[in-house]
Design a protein around this motif. Structure first.
Motif, short mmCIF file in Angstrom:
data_model
loop_
_atom_site.label_atom_id
_atom_site.label_comp_id
_atom_site.label_asym_id
_atom_site.label_seq_id
_atom_site.Cartn_x
_atom_site.Cartn_y
_atom_site.Cartn_z
N ASN A 113 0.83 -1.21 0.00
CA ASN A 113 0.00 0.00 0.00
C ASN A 113 0.86 1.26 0.00
OD1 ASN A 113 -2.93 -1.14 0.71
ND2 ASN A 113 -1.46 -2.21 2.02
N GLU A 114 0.28 2.35 -0.46
CA GLU A 114 1.01 3.62 -0.51
C GLU A 114 1.12 4.27 0.85
OE1 GLU A 114 -0.69 6.20 -3.41
OE2 GLU A 114 -0.20 4.93 -5.12
N ASP A 115 0.08 4.14 1.66
CA ASP A 115 0.15 4.74 2.99
C ASP A 115 1.07 3.91 3.87
OD1 ASP A 115 -1.88 2.71 2.81
OD2 ASP A 115 -2.44 3.21 4.87
N VAL A 116 1.95 4.58 4.58
CA VAL A 116 2.96 3.91 5.39
C VAL A 116 2.53 3.89 6.84
CG1 VAL A 116 5.35 3.96 6.15
CG2 VAL A 116 4.79 4.59 3.80
N LEU A 117 2.57 2.70 7.42
CA LEU A 117 2.24 2.53 8.83
C LEU A 117 3.48 2.18 9.62
CD1 LEU A 117 -1.05 0.39 8.58
CD2 LEU A 117 -0.86 2.87 8.92
N THR A 118 3.40 2.31 10.92
CA THR A 118 4.45 1.84 11.83
C THR A 118 3.79 0.81 12.76
OG1 THR A 118 3.99 3.46 13.57
CG2 THR A 118 5.50 4.12 11.78
N PRO A 119 4.60 0.02 13.46
CA PRO A 119 3.98 -0.91 14.41
C PRO A 119 3.07 -0.20 15.43
CG PRO A 119 6.25 -1.52 14.05
CD PRO A 119 6.05 -0.22 13.34
N ALA A 120 3.40 1.04 15.75
CA ALA A 120 2.59 1.79 16.72
C ALA A 120 1.24 2.21 16.14
CB ALA A 120 3.34 3.01 17.21
N THR A 121 1.16 2.33 14.81
CA THR A 121 -0.09 2.79 14.18
C THR A 121 -0.85 1.69 13.46
OG1 THR A 121 1.09 3.43 12.14
CG2 THR A 121 0.84 5.11 13.87
N TYR A 122 -0.27 0.49 13.43
CA TYR A 122 -0.97 -0.61 12.74
C TYR A 122 -2.26 -0.93 13.50
CZ TYR A 122 -1.83 -4.72 9.97
OH TYR A 122 -2.41 -5.63 9.10
N PRO A 123 -3.37 -1.08 12.78
CA PRO A 123 -4.69 -1.25 13.43
C PRO A 123 -4.94 -2.68 13.92
CG PRO A 123 -4.97 -1.26 11.06
CD PRO A 123 -3.51 -0.94 11.31
N LEU A 124 -4.18 -3.11 14.92
CA LEU A 124 -4.42 -4.40 15.56
C LEU A 124 -4.39 -4.19 17.07
CD1 LEU A 124 -4.68 -7.56 15.12
CD2 LEU A 124 -2.23 -7.63 15.66
N THR A 125 -5.48 -4.50 17.73
CA THR A 125 -5.54 -4.30 19.18
C THR A 125 -5.00 -5.54 19.91
OG1 THR A 125 -7.76 -5.26 19.42
CG2 THR A 125 -7.62 -2.90 18.85
N SER A 126 -4.66 -5.35 21.17
CA SER A 126 -4.19 -6.49 21.97
C SER A 126 -5.29 -7.53 22.11
CB SER A 126 -3.72 -6.00 23.35
OG SER A 126 -4.77 -5.37 24.05
N GLU A 127 -6.56 -7.08 22.16
CA GLU A 127 -7.67 -8.03 22.26
C GLU A 127 -7.75 -8.90 21.00
OE1 GLU A 127 -8.19 -4.86 25.09
OE2 GLU A 127 -7.91 -4.79 22.91
N GLU A 128 -7.57 -8.28 19.83
CA GLU A 128 -7.59 -9.05 18.59
C GLU A 128 -6.41 -10.01 18.52
OE1 GLU A 128 -9.71 -5.75 15.64
OE2 GLU A 128 -7.55 -5.65 16.04
N TYR A 129 -5.26 -9.57 19.01
CA TYR A 129 -4.09 -10.45 19.05
C TYR A 129 -4.36 -11.66 19.94
CZ TYR A 129 0.34 -12.34 20.57
OH TYR A 129 1.35 -13.21 20.89
N HIS A 130 -4.86 -11.41 21.16
CA HIS A 130 -5.12 -12.50 22.10
C HIS A 130 -6.12 -13.49 21.51
CE1 HIS A 130 -2.75 -11.38 25.51
NE2 HIS A 130 -3.30 -10.19 25.62
N TYR A 131 -7.15 -12.99 20.84
CA TYR A 131 -8.13 -13.89 20.23
C TYR A 131 -7.47 -14.75 19.15
CZ TYR A 131 -12.37 -15.62 18.04
OH TYR A 131 -13.36 -16.44 17.54
#
Length: 342
Positions: A113-131
């Motif tokens: 993608n053209e828009d650049v993200l960082t690990p701090a801005t990536y849209p994944l919550t800790s709740e989604e990770y745990h699930y």
């Protein structure tokens, strides 16, 4: 079976060669959390399959405890082995896994993608990770990037992301990133040495011989070995400085999702561990923190499964799993729960 299609050459080039850059970037962004301390109060939830949950605490009367113990024992003989899940059960490694996941997903996104993200801005919550931790690493990562089982690229993308994740994730394991929860090391030593006193439900104490230990994770097998080795020097046998007598060498069988025929929720891994421990699954209990742990124990026909509530899933989630006969809030409660089967 998901149909495998060849992914575009562009995707292959985006995923290849990321290990070095990922590891470098990961080291820059990752922050660690302290190893969690167990709550100070013993708290066990016990039930028989199909029975409503009942609460057992340190104030439970001896007669009530004996009744619960007798009902939880599925056979006259005590168990001879315990197989443990690793992440969220033995080791407090969630932040390592979460930050590593954000790094992998960020690199994948930025390559497409053209828009650049960082690990701090990536849209994944800790709740989604745990699930997501209830799945194997490839499936978890494929789901995190928006793919679902049945998508033509689900397996290919998952395997590629999983390989990138494993290539450096394992190398970052140490006592800080994946340390045992407080009390776990001592519990393992007491189990293996035979010093954990059991109860037969009638008030009489039963002192078993050595209990065999096994470990089974839905992460890769190299990760399982790395975590146990990292914690080995910290927990040596009492009055013994020989490194070979530490925790790691006390495990008769260690496996991951990539070293067994089918990963959890299938029981194949537990059965393989039991075979290498020279035990029948009916002589073994399985301890884990995920619904897939309960399902795997049932599939393998273990004596019982014990759920722990300090990992990725809470009481509301795990209480729905009939495979878990007991849920524990802290390591002291886990020790008490295991004693019921000795």
């Amino acid at each position: 079976m998901i149909v495998k299609n060849v992914i575009p050459a562009l995707l292959v080039s985006l995923l290849s060669g990321l290990s070095a850059s990922l590891a470098k970037g990961f080291q820059r962004i990752m922050t660690f959390v302290p190893v969690k301390s167990s709550p100070s109060f013993p708290h066990v939830i016990s039930r028989r399959i199909h029975d409503p949950l009942t609460l057992m605490t340190s104030s439970t009367s001896s007669s009530e405890a004996s009744t619960a113990t007798a009902s939880s024992r599925g056979a006259d003989d005590g168990i001879r082995g315990v197989v443990f899940d690793i992440d969220g059960t033995l080791a407090d490694s969630w932040n390592l896994g979460f930050q590593a996941t954000l790094t992998v997903l960020t690199e994948y996104h930025n390559g497409k993608n053209e828009d650049v993200l960082t690990p701090a801005t990536y849209p994944l919550t800790s709740e989604e990770y745990h699930y997501g931790c209830r799945y194997t690493t490839p499936e978890r990562l494929a789901r995190h990037v928006g793919l679902e089982p049945g998508h033509p690229s689900f397996e290919e993308v998952g395997e590629a992301l999983g390989k990138q994740f494993d290539d450096y994730y394992v190398q970052l394991v140490d006592e800080k990133t994946a340390g045992f929860y407080d009390g776990i090391g001592d519990l393992l030593i007491r189990l293996h040495s035979g010093s954990l006193v059991g109860s037969n439900g009638s008030g009489d104490e039963n002192i078993p011989s050595s209990i065999k230990l096994g470990a089974l994770t839905n992460a890769c097998v190299d990760y399982a070995h790395a975590v146990l080795k990292a914690n080995c020097p910290q927990y040596l046998a009492p009055h013994n400085t020989v490194k070979e007598d530490g925790i790691y060498h006390r495990f008769s069988s260690i496996h991951g999702a990539n070293s067994v025929p089918r990963p959890k929720p299938f029981g194949d891994g537990i059965i393989q561990c039991c075979s290498e421990m020279n035990l029948h699954p009916s002589q073994v209990i399985y301890v884990g923190d995920s619904p897939t742990d309960a399902k795997a124990a049932v599939d393998a026909k273990c004596r019982a499964a014990i759920g722990v509530l300090w990992g990725s899933n809470d009481e509301e989630c795990l209480s729905k799993e009939e495979g878990f006969k007991i849920l524990c809030r802290d390591v002291e409660s886990l020790e008490n729960a295991i004693r019921k089967y000795l």
